[in-house]
Scaffold this motif. Structure first.
Motif, PDB file in Angstrom:
ATOM      1  N   GLY A  64     -19.984 -16.734  17.200  1.00  0.00           N
ATOM      2  CA  GLY A  64     -21.258 -16.820  18.216  1.00  0.00           C
ATOM      3  C   GLY A  64     -22.197 -17.429  17.881  1.00  0.00           C
ATOM      4  O   GLY A  64     -23.157 -17.466  18.655  1.00  0.00           O
ATOM      5  N   VAL A  65     -22.491 -17.511  16.482  1.00  0.00           N
ATOM      6  CA  VAL A  65     -23.834 -17.794  16.148  1.00  0.00           C
ATOM      7  C   VAL A  65     -23.747 -19.640  16.264  1.00  0.00           C
ATOM      8  O   VAL A  65     -23.171 -20.171  15.401  1.00  0.00           O
ATOM      9  CB  VAL A  65     -24.268 -17.599  14.646  1.00  0.00           C
ATOM     10  N   ASP A  66     -24.578 -19.890  17.384  1.00  0.00           N
ATOM     11  CA  ASP A  66     -24.455 -21.530  17.821  1.00  0.00           C
ATOM     12  C   ASP A  66     -25.512 -21.533  18.793  1.00  0.00           C
ATOM     13  O   ASP A  66     -25.613 -20.871  19.931  1.00  0.00           O
ATOM     14  CB  ASP A  66     -23.104 -21.693  18.278  1.00  0.00           C
ATOM     15  N   ASN A  67     -26.210 -22.507  18.274  1.00  0.00           N
ATOM     16  CA  ASN A  67     -27.578 -22.719  19.021  1.00  0.00           C
ATOM     17  C   ASN A  67     -27.062 -23.683  20.270  1.00  0.00           C
ATOM     18  O   ASN A  67     -27.625 -23.868  21.369  1.00  0.00           O
ATOM     19  CB  ASN A  67     -28.746 -23.621  18.578  1.00  0.00           C
ATOM     20  N   ARG A  68     -25.760 -23.938  20.444  1.00  0.00           N
ATOM     21  CA  ARG A  68     -25.290 -24.910  21.370  1.00  0.00           C
ATOM     22  C   ARG A  68     -23.933 -24.371  21.866  1.00  0.00           C
ATOM     23  O   ARG A  68     -23.031 -24.840  21.774  1.00  0.00           O
ATOM     24  CB  ARG A  68     -25.179 -26.357  20.729  1.00  0.00           C
ATOM     25  N   PRO A  69     -23.954 -23.120  22.432  1.00  0.00           N
ATOM     26  CA  PRO A  69     -22.820 -22.380  22.694  1.00  0.00           C
ATOM     27  C   PRO A  69     -21.685 -23.149  23.990  1.00  0.00           C
ATOM     28  O   PRO A  69     -22.573 -23.906  24.748  1.00  0.00           O
ATOM     29  CB  PRO A  69     -23.032 -20.934  23.202  1.00  0.00           C
ATOM     30  N   GLY A  70     -20.529 -22.874  23.865  1.00  0.00           N
ATOM     31  CA  GLY A  70     -19.692 -23.463  24.916  1.00  0.00           C
ATOM     32  C   GLY A  70     -19.825 -22.640  26.233  1.00  0.00           C
ATOM     33  O   GLY A  70     -19.854 -21.369  25.960  1.00  0.00           O
ATOM     34  N   ALA A  71     -19.426 -23.196  27.531  1.00  0.00           N
ATOM     35  CA  ALA A  71     -19.550 -22.354  28.469  1.00  0.00           C
ATOM     36  C   ALA A  71     -18.500 -21.205  28.627  1.00  0.00           C
ATOM     37  O   ALA A  71     -18.649 -20.164  29.155  1.00  0.00           O
ATOM     38  CB  ALA A  71     -19.683 -23.312  29.762  1.00  0.00           C
ATOM     39  N   LEU A 115     -19.579 -18.027  26.570  1.00  0.00           N
ATOM     40  CA  LEU A 115     -20.617 -17.370  27.407  1.00  0.00           C
ATOM     41  C   LEU A 115     -20.088 -16.654  28.583  1.00  0.00           C
ATOM     42  O   LEU A 115     -20.492 -15.566  28.839  1.00  0.00           O
ATOM     43  CB  LEU A 115     -21.700 -18.471  27.637  1.00  0.00           C
ATOM     44  N   ASP A 116     -19.018 -17.386  29.241  1.00  0.00           N
ATOM     45  CA  ASP A 116     -18.407 -16.734  30.309  1.00  0.00           C
ATOM     46  C   ASP A 116     -17.741 -15.159  29.812  1.00  0.00           C
ATOM     47  O   ASP A 116     -17.819 -14.320  30.389  1.00  0.00           O
ATOM     48  CB  ASP A 116     -17.600 -17.586  31.152  1.00  0.00           C
ATOM     49  N   ARG A 117     -17.095 -15.601  28.850  1.00  0.00           N
ATOM     50  CA  ARG A 117     -16.186 -14.412  28.430  1.00  0.00           C
ATOM     51  C   ARG A 117     -17.158 -13.227  27.725  1.00  0.00           C
ATOM     52  O   ARG A 117     -16.946 -11.973  27.895  1.00  0.00           O
ATOM     53  CB  ARG A 117     -15.200 -14.872  27.242  1.00  0.00           C
ATOM     54  N   LEU A 118     -18.282 -13.776  27.116  1.00  0.00           N
ATOM     55  CA  LEU A 118     -19.119 -12.825  26.773  1.00  0.00           C
ATOM     56  C   LEU A 118     -19.814 -11.898  28.014  1.00  0.00           C
ATOM     57  O   LEU A 118     -19.951 -10.958  27.720  1.00  0.00           O
ATOM     58  CB  LEU A 118     -20.104 -13.594  25.859  1.00  0.00           C
ATOM     59  N   ALA A 119     -20.144 -12.493  28.649  1.00  0.00           N
ATOM     60  CA  ALA A 119     -20.779 -11.953  30.005  1.00  0.00           C
ATOM     61  C   ALA A 119     -19.873 -11.133  30.737  1.00  0.00           C
ATOM     62  O   ALA A 119     -20.115  -9.802  31.070  1.00  0.00           O
ATOM     63  CB  ALA A 119     -20.994 -13.094  31.126  1.00  0.00           C
ATOM     64  N   GLU A 120     -18.404 -11.364  30.891  1.00  0.00           N
ATOM     65  CA  GLU A 120     -17.523 -10.622  31.535  1.00  0.00           C
ATOM     66  C   GLU A 120     -17.154  -9.313  30.530  1.00  0.00           C
ATOM     67  O   GLU A 120     -17.179  -8.232  31.087  1.00  0.00           O
ATOM     68  CB  GLU A 120     -16.277 -11.391  31.772  1.00  0.00           C
ATOM     69  N   VAL A 121     -17.108  -9.589  29.284  1.00  0.00           N
ATOM     70  CA  VAL A 121     -16.761  -8.445  28.445  1.00  0.00           C
ATOM     71  C   VAL A 121     -17.724  -7.393  28.302  1.00  0.00           C
ATOM     72  O   VAL A 121     -17.823  -6.313  28.152  1.00  0.00           O
ATOM     73  CB  VAL A 121     -15.957  -8.895  27.296  1.00  0.00           C
ATOM     74  N   CYS A 122     -18.991  -7.961  27.794  1.00  0.00           N
ATOM     75  CA  CYS A 122     -20.245  -7.311  27.424  1.00  0.00           C
ATOM     76  C   CYS A 122     -21.044  -6.845  28.301  1.00  0.00           C
ATOM     77  O   CYS A 122     -21.950  -6.122  27.998  1.00  0.00           O
ATOM     78  CB  CYS A 122     -20.848  -7.857  26.322  1.00  0.00           C
ATOM     79  N   GLY A 123     -20.879  -7.320  29.929  1.00  0.00           N
ATOM     80  CA  GLY A 123     -21.706  -6.857  30.798  1.00  0.00           C
ATOM     81  C   GLY A 123     -23.088  -7.526  30.716  1.00  0.00           C
ATOM     82  O   GLY A 123     -24.151  -6.802  30.960  1.00  0.00           O
TER      83      GLY A 123
END
Length: 789
Positions: free
Chosen positions: A442-449, A452-460
């Motif tokens: 996840g260390v990336d200044n240009r992350p893929g959508a 980020l969607d999965r991160l939002a879903e899992v980590c709230g």
């Protein structure tokens, strides 16, 4: 850019004088006792063994050093080498180590002498006069320290107060984008995941990393060509390949354990092609130290069957020439192309074939610096090999046209179906132990959508979606006053970056700089108005948390993930793990966070369980990480599943570079590492494989270029670079040294010569500094070198 004081460009004046209280950047004292001889011995062998014995003796920890040799890179409770990212031997070799890995491990075994008494005795101004070797040689950092401007010293601070200072500074910014969070390739996967989670929950994608300076071009090129930023091969492929090409890579220094695999490949008759401006020891012969009979009988094995001395920046033209020769052969012998693979799995072949046909041989020869017959011999070798791996390192990526060059490598591989099958494929050689894992986690200044969607879903959390700043963008934003807080986990940012005078000014413009480190380095002395040094555990240290002794995972350059456990008690009782430090800063920054930061620190299995839900390929992470030798992340491109817009591997038609001529009297300069260094860590002033002893402030030159300038061996010279923005930078007191390098080309050591790379000297394709392709003039010195300090 011109100063009224003496008419010199501002950038040049910075090189001459430096800031008050620090030595002039790039100025190289010439110590007594330096020498240079031609090196014709095999790589590794007894030279490496003698070096290891010297390292263990010098470290003063012979017992711990020997124990480290026996447990490094072993699946049964050992620790992963903190050096390069070469994979571990899957056969379970008991001595899967190298000279450079032992140097790096013993460097970590040093006692924690950089304590409160040391800092009380030395001001920052005084330490700024020390050379970088002596700074790191002090020993391990012992406890958290905070800069006191009144005394110009670092003073002890409690962990709680340090975290509170970070939290206060970050909460006080008017936007999360006013902060930037850097990481080096040393960080384990668990700490990497926590780091990016903290930063994104805070609200920014300003996650610059060392990949922005090393293999960014590889990731962008491979993603466009085959739908993944990683190579497709593993060590089993290295065992099956009929030919291995190494481009822009010095294996004996960058990944010494590779020599074992090159020697094995030679024994089975594989072709070993080295494409490099410099003829290096790794391209000739080796004695593998754990081959005891060979050591006893001095029996050598070839590590190279062909050397191709391409001019600096000429690799794209060279590979286009190989493609042209292959396609010309295909007109008489259609079977030389893998037409089934091209038809079923690729897109854009006809356009590429037309572009190659339209490229004159004269342009390929002038662009590569290699004669047509030599290019055709290289193509003949390719055509005679059924399975080919092409591997590369920074010699290809730190160029304006790095992305195009790697696209051309993939083009050549696809012509004969050398993609997605055993013994073949593209293979970027990463230089730091977990630099690839940093990006995966996840260390990336240009992350893929999707990530980020999965991160939002899992980590709230609600992660930001706009791209953040990379490394060069961060430096520029700090310099403009837009980024006020800079946090660095590992590395030596001040030395690793380009245009160090500019970078120093940028760091000093910050309100707060935070360095999470194991040893004292230059980045602690070039700091913001407030500054923290937070000492962390090293890879060799045991990591005790509430849930017991913890292991961390890393991903090597061939996508293998395995767990690592420290082998010794921490150097100081005040050290904390990277995970604990990140969690402490996160809790202070985000007091209302629902992320279970302390639970994660107590037991890293909990971090891995979360990672398994967020990251593709990490399913059942905890169990798989504990398998012998870990597990390999699935590589879809290896299965000929290409996540590109067309669903196929993409041919590209990049134009040949038009900037091949540096100008009358000028040279193209590439920076290189010496054998006795790891990234910015300098172990000594020696470079055994290039025959240099006692001196780093040198420029390797073609003998004819030296004669044209009236230079003899070790004559003092000035080196002036010419930046894209029209500015100039000059270093003084260097010495000219003859070397086997093409006319018009030169080389010198990083990080010293990073000063010649201006902040504007960045690839438009990858945003990487172009430190391997600098336009310079080398002239007799105008002034003597500064006295040694």
């Amino acid at each position: 850019m011109t100063s009224p004081a003496d008419g010199r460009p501002d950038a040049e004046r910075r090189m001459l004088g430096g800031a008050p209280g620090e030595p002039a950047l790039g100025r190289g004292p010439a110590p007594d006792g330096y020498s240079r001889h031609d090196y014709h011995h095999p790589a590794a062998g007894w030279g490496a063994s003698r070096s290891v014995a010297h390292v263990l003796r010098r470290a003063g920890e012979p017992v711990e050093g020997l124990r480290a040799m026996l447990v490094m890179n072993h699946e049964d409770g050992g620790f992963d080498c903190p050096g390069c990212a070469w994979p571990d031997d899957p056969s379970g070799l008991r001595l899967d180590i190298c000279e450079n890995g032992i140097k790096h491990a013993t460097w970590e075994l040093a006692p924690a002498n950089a304590d409160r008494d040391f800092f009380a005795a030395h001001t920052v101004a005084e330490l700024s006069q020390w050379n970088d070797h002596d700074l790191e040689a002090v020993g391990r950092l012992a406890e958290p320290m905070s800069y006191d401007p009144g005394s110009d010293t670092y003073r002890p601070i409690s962990w709680e107060d340090a975290f509170a200072l970070v939290g206060e500074a970050l909460r006080g910014l008017d936007s999360p984008h006013r902060a930037a969070f850097y990481t080096s390739g040393r960080l384990g996967n668990e700490a990497t995941f926590l780091y990016q989670l903290w930063v994104r929950e805070y609200g920014t994608n300003n996650l610059p990393d060392c990949s922005n300076m090393c293999h960014e071009a590889s990731g962008r090129a491979l993603t466009a060509a085959i739908g993944t930023g990683k190579g497709t091969v593993d060590l089993n492929d290295w065992e099956q390949a009929d030919a291995i090409w190494l481009m822009g890579d010095n294996a004996a220094t960058n990944a010494p354990r590779m020599l074992t695999w090159l020697a094995e490949a030679d024994r089975r008759g594989a072709q070993l092609i080295h494409v490099n401006p410099l003829i290096e020891a790794a391209s000739r012969r080796t004695i593998v130290p754990h081959e005891f009979i060979d050591m006893a009988t001095f029996r050598t094995t070839r590590t190279g069957t062909m050397n191709v001395q391409v001019r600096i920046g000429g690799d794209l033209a060279l590979m286009r020439g190989v493609a042209k020769a292959v396609l010309e052969r295909a007109e008489q012998s259609p079977e030389v192309l893998d037409r089934d693979f091209i038809a079923r799995y690729t897109h854009g072949f006809e356009e590429y074939r037309a572009a190659v046909a339209a490229t004159p041989w004269a342009d390929l020869v002038s662009g590569s610096g290699v004669e047509e017959q030599a290019i055709r011999r290289l193509a003949d070798s390719y055509l005679s090999s059924e399975r080919v791996i092409i591997a590369w390192c920074l010699g290809l990526t730190q160029h304006e046209h790095g992305v195009d060059t790697i696209r051309e490598i993939v083009n050549v591989l696809m012509l004969r179906g050398n993609l997605g099958r055993e013994g073949a494929g593209p293979c970027p050689v990463r230089g730091h132990s977990n630099v690839q894992g940093n990006r995966t986690c996840g260390v990336d200044n240009r992350p893929g959508a999707a990530f980020l969607d999965r991160l939002a879903e899992v980590c709230g959390i609600d992660p930001p979606r706009e791209p953040g700043l990379g490394t060069v963008g961060t430096i520029e934003a700090m310099r403009r006053g837009e980024v006020k807080v800079f946090v660095a986990l590992g590395g030596n940012f001040a030395l690793a970056t380009p245009d160090q005078a500019y970078t120093f000014e940028a760091l000093r413009a910050c309100d707060l700089t935070v360095q999470v480190s194991t040893k004292l380095n230059r980045s602690h002395l070039v700091h913001g108005r407030r500054a923290l040094i937070l000492p962390c555990l090293a890879r060799t240290d045991e990591d005790h948390q509430a849930g017991g002794v913890q292991g961390v995972t890393v991903e090597d350059s061939m996508s293998m993930v395995h767990i690592s456990y420290g082998m010794k008690p921490p150097a100081s009782p005040h050290l904390r793990s990277e995970c604990a430090i990140i969690a402490g800063m996160a809790k202070a920054t985000l007091p209302g966070s629902r992320t279970p930061w302390q639970d994660y620190v107590d037991d890293y299995d909990r971090i891995r369980d979360t990672m398994a839900r967020v990251l593709d390929g990490f399913e059942d992470f905890n169990a798989r990480a504990r398998h012998p030798h870990g597990f390999r992340i699935r590589q879809l491109a290896r299965e000929r599943v290409f996540l590109t817009p067309s669903g196929r591997a993409e041919f590209a038609c990049p134009p040949l570079p038009g900037d091949t001529d540096p100008g009358e009297g000028r040279l193209l300069l590439t920076t290189v590492r010496s054998h006795d260094q790891f990234n910015t860590t300098i172990y000594s002033n020696d470079d055994r494989y290039r025959g240099v002893k006692g001196l780093r402030t040198i420029v390797f030159m073609n003998e004819g270029d030296m004669r044209e300038r009236g230079l003899g061996e070790f004559d003092l010279v000035d080196i002036t670079s010419f930046s894209k923005d029209g500015s100039r930078r000059t270093v003084h007191g260097y010495r000219a040294v003859r070397y086997e390098i093409p006319p018009g080309c030169a080389a010198g050591y990083m990080p010293e010569l990073n000063v010649l790379c201006g902040i504007a000297d960045v690839s438009t394709q990858s945003a990487q500094p172009v430190t391997k392709h600098l336009v310079v003039e080398v002239t007799p010195a105008r002034e003597a070198p500064a006295p040694a300090v």
